[in-house]
Design an enzyme around this catalytic site. Structure first.
Site, PDB file in Angstrom:
ATOM      1  N   ALA A  27       0.739  -1.182   0.057  1.00 48.08           N
ATOM      2  CA  ALA A  27       0.072  -0.075  -0.051  1.00 48.08           C
ATOM      3  C   ALA A  27       0.812   1.175   0.132  1.00 48.08           C
ATOM      4  CB  ALA A  27      -0.933   0.267   1.053  1.00 48.08           C
TER       5      ALA A  27
ATOM      6  N   GLY B 179       0.979  -5.240   0.855  1.00 48.68           N
ATOM      7  CA  GLY B 179      -0.293  -5.087   0.057  1.00 48.68           C
ATOM      8  C   GLY B 179       0.081  -5.871  -1.256  1.00 48.68           C
TER       9      GLY B 179
ATOM     10  N   GLU C  37      -0.260  -9.302  -0.536  1.00 46.99           N
ATOM     11  CA  GLU C  37      -1.637  -9.598  -0.396  1.00 46.99           C
ATOM     12  C   GLU C  37      -2.385  -9.446  -1.790  1.00 46.99           C
ATOM     13  OE1 GLU C  37      -1.285  -6.211   2.519  1.00 46.99           O
ATOM     14  OE2 GLU C  37      -2.443  -7.805   4.325  1.00 46.99           O
TER      15      GLU C  37
HETATM   16  N1  CAA Z   1       4.485   3.374  -0.557  1.00 50.47           N
HETATM   17  C1  CAA Z   1       4.967   4.309  -1.296  1.00 50.47           C
HETATM   18  N2  CAA Z   1       6.175   4.586  -1.813  1.00 50.47           N
HETATM   19  C2  CAA Z   1       7.076   3.437  -1.880  1.00 50.47           C
HETATM   20  C3  CAA Z   1       6.640   2.162  -1.089  1.00 50.47           C
HETATM   21  C4  CAA Z   1       5.294   2.041  -0.634  1.00 50.47           C
HETATM   22  N3  CAA Z   1       5.021   0.766  -0.262  1.00 50.47           N
HETATM   23  N4  CAA Z   1       7.473   1.292  -1.490  1.00 50.47           N
HETATM   24  C5  CAA Z   1       8.468   2.030  -2.221  1.00 50.47           C
HETATM   25  N5  CAA Z   1       8.201   3.297  -2.545  1.00 50.47           N
HETATM   26  C6  CAA Z   1       8.875   4.549  -3.213  1.00 50.47           C
HETATM   27  C7  CAA Z   1      10.185   4.855  -2.391  1.00 50.47           C
HETATM   28  O1  CAA Z   1       9.740   5.709  -1.184  1.00 50.47           O
HETATM   29  C8  CAA Z   1      11.079   5.647  -3.230  1.00 50.47           C
HETATM   30  O2  CAA Z   1      10.378   6.750  -3.574  1.00 50.47           O
HETATM   31  P1  CAA Z   1      11.328   8.167  -3.656  1.00 50.47           P
HETATM   32  O3  CAA Z   1      12.305   7.810  -4.964  1.00 50.47           O
HETATM   33  O4  CAA Z   1      10.410   9.078  -3.811  1.00 50.47           O
HETATM   34  O5  CAA Z   1      12.164   8.298  -2.358  1.00 50.47           O
HETATM   35  C9  CAA Z   1      10.710   4.764  -4.316  1.00 50.47           C
HETATM   36  O6  CAA Z   1       9.745   4.105  -4.139  1.00 50.47           O
HETATM   37  C10 CAA Z   1      11.838   3.712  -4.637  1.00 50.47           C
HETATM   38  O7  CAA Z   1      11.819   2.902  -3.334  1.00 50.47           O
HETATM   39  P2  CAA Z   1      13.317   2.665  -2.687  1.00 50.47           P
HETATM   40  O8  CAA Z   1      14.219   4.082  -3.052  1.00 50.47           O
HETATM   41  O9  CAA Z   1      13.179   2.343  -1.304  1.00 50.47           O
HETATM   42  O10 CAA Z   1      13.960   1.314  -3.481  1.00 50.47           O
HETATM   43  P3  CAA Z   1      14.902   0.313  -3.124  1.00 50.47           P
HETATM   44  O11 CAA Z   1      15.070  -0.560  -4.272  1.00 50.47           O
HETATM   45  O12 CAA Z   1      16.058   0.788  -2.208  1.00 50.47           O
HETATM   46  O13 CAA Z   1      13.968  -0.655  -1.959  1.00 50.47           O
HETATM   47  C11 CAA Z   1      11.982  -1.730  -1.414  1.00 50.47           C
HETATM   48  C12 CAA Z   1      12.709  -1.320  -2.595  1.00 50.47           C
HETATM   49  C13 CAA Z   1      12.626  -2.797  -0.633  1.00 50.47           C
HETATM   50  C14 CAA Z   1      10.598  -2.310  -1.980  1.00 50.47           C
HETATM   51  C15 CAA Z   1      11.593  -0.706  -0.489  1.00 50.47           C
HETATM   52  O14 CAA Z   1      11.271   0.502  -1.297  1.00 50.47           O
HETATM   53  C16 CAA Z   1      10.640  -0.939   0.513  1.00 50.47           C
HETATM   54  O15 CAA Z   1      10.986  -1.434   1.674  1.00 50.47           O
HETATM   55  N6  CAA Z   1       9.431  -0.543   0.295  1.00 50.47           N
HETATM   56  C17 CAA Z   1       8.269  -0.325   1.319  1.00 50.47           C
HETATM   57  C18 CAA Z   1       7.913  -2.066   1.465  1.00 50.47           C
HETATM   58  C19 CAA Z   1       6.873  -1.829   2.691  1.00 50.47           C
HETATM   59  O16 CAA Z   1       6.855  -1.489   3.755  1.00 50.47           O
HETATM   60  N7  CAA Z   1       5.537  -2.306   2.357  1.00 50.47           N
HETATM   61  C20 CAA Z   1       4.383  -2.460   3.174  1.00 50.47           C
HETATM   62  C21 CAA Z   1       3.399  -1.146   2.889  1.00 50.47           C
HETATM   63  S1  CAA Z   1       2.128  -1.104   4.269  1.00 50.47           S
HETATM   64  C22 CAA Z   1       1.224  -2.048   3.605  1.00 50.47           C
HETATM   65  O17 CAA Z   1       1.178  -2.736   2.515  1.00 50.47           O
HETATM   66  C23 CAA Z   1      -0.240  -2.277   4.413  1.00 50.47           C
HETATM   67  C24 CAA Z   1      -1.210  -3.559   3.914  1.00 50.47           C
HETATM   68  O18 CAA Z   1      -1.347  -4.399   4.601  1.00 50.47           O
HETATM   69  C25 CAA Z   1      -2.002  -3.175   2.801  1.00 50.47           C
END
Ligand code: CAA
Length: 258
Positions: free
Chosen positions: A65, A109, A112
């Site tokens: 998400a 998400g 999911e």
């Molecule tokens: N939401 C919003 N933006 C996100 C995102 C997310 N879930 N995941 C990645 N992005 C964005 C980053 O903020 C970044 O944006 P900026 O360039 O503006 O900073 C861009 O995408 C690229 O991401 P990274 O620089 O972090 O890329 P990376 O290769 O270093 O890492 C990753 C990749 C491991 C996927 C890392 O982005 C990450 O950990 N993302 C979040 C994963 C997460 O926690 N997901 C759970 C979300 S909560 C949820 O989903 C609730 C539910 O149950 C429905």
């Protein structure tokens, strides 16, 4: 239809939806979820489409998400909007089968969403995880439930409590994905599988999907009875007569979706 967060195409009898927010790792924002619902509605209403493939990019199916969109929401915001249920569950309501073609990250998400599809084909670079715990929340789109049913308590509990990701090989061993293919062939393989489904009898395919899904909601005895009733009902269709006649006559079946 013009979309900003997904792309939509048809390949033969298969509808292909690709999540397309490359700058945000395909994070599932509200606008994307709304577009996804519209695309599914259109494919569901299109008689020429027999199955759907849902995919992302090579780098990310979806990284969850949209954290930036939800970070400042209050309890009342999420409660009143029934946040994460509304819109997302459109995927689970689709009567036509949906194949998830997952490459790269399928996190939170994203994992999911993939699990809401009917089966997952993984690219060899796929990574699955429920990292919500690391950002101070828990899965909210069925992760604690669907992952547990897919891979069992121990793996699901470890993944949800620590945020550890599974690679494609582990996901296949655990039964989360039906199979792994080289990432370069992922979309073609998923379209091939969906195309096979789309070539079969539409009503029989829908009955079959409904019956497998009943396994998650019933006792074994109830599920087996439900299956038997649906099995019996297939004998009322022209396609069952055609399918069995074609087998006996050693010719391909010409299903009429009747
Ligand atoms: N939401 C919003 N933006 C996100 C995102 C997310 N879930 N995941 C990645 N992005 C964005 C980053 O903020 C970044 O944006 P900026 O360039 O503006 O900073 C861009 O995408 C690229 O991401 P990274 O620089 O972090 O890329 P990376 O290769 O270093 O890492 C990753 C990749 C491991 C996927 C890392 O982005 C990450 O950990 N993302 C979040 C994963 C997460 O926690 N997901 C759970 C979300 S909560 C949820 O989903 C609730 C539910 O149950 C429905």
């Amino acid at each position: 239809m013009a979309f900003e967060n997904i792309t939509v195409e048809t390949r033969g009898n298969v509808g292909v939806i690709a999540l397309n927010r490359p700058k945000a790792m395909n994070a599932l924002c509200a606008a994307l979820i709304s577009e996804l619902g519209q695309a599914l509605d259109a494919f569901e209403a299109d008689d020429s489409i027999g199955a759907v493939v849902l995919t992302g990019s090579e780098k990310a199916f979806a990284a969850g998400a949209d954290i930036k969109e939800m970070a400042s929401k209050s309890y009342m915001d999420v409660y009143l909007a029934n946040f994460i249920t509304d819109g997302w569950e459109r995927v689970t309501k689709c009567r036509k089968p949906i194949v998830a073609a997952v490459a790269g990250f399928a996190l939170g998400g994203g994992c999911e969403m993939a699990m809401m599809c009917d089966f997952i084909i993984a690219g060899d670079n796929a990574k699955f995880g429920q990292p919500e715990i690391t950002i101070g929340t828990i899965p909210g789109a069925g992760g604690t439930q669907r992952l547990t049913r897919a891979v069992g308590k121990s793996k699901a509990m470890e993944m949800c409590l620590t945020g550890r990701m599974m690679d494609a090989a582990e996901a296949e061993r655990a039964g989360l994905v039906s199979r792994i293919v080289p990432v370069a062939e992922l979309l073609d393989e998923a379209v091939k599988a969906a195309g096979k489904i789309a070539s079969l009898s539409r009503p029989i395919v829908m009955l079959c999907k409904e019956s497998v899904n009943a396994a998650f909601e019933t006792t074994l005895a109830q599920g087996v009875t439900f299956e038997r009733r649906l099995f019996h009902s297939t004998f009322s269709t022209e396609d069952q007569k055609e399918g069995m006649a074609a087998f006996v006559e050693k010719r391909p079946a010409a299903f009429k979706n009747r």
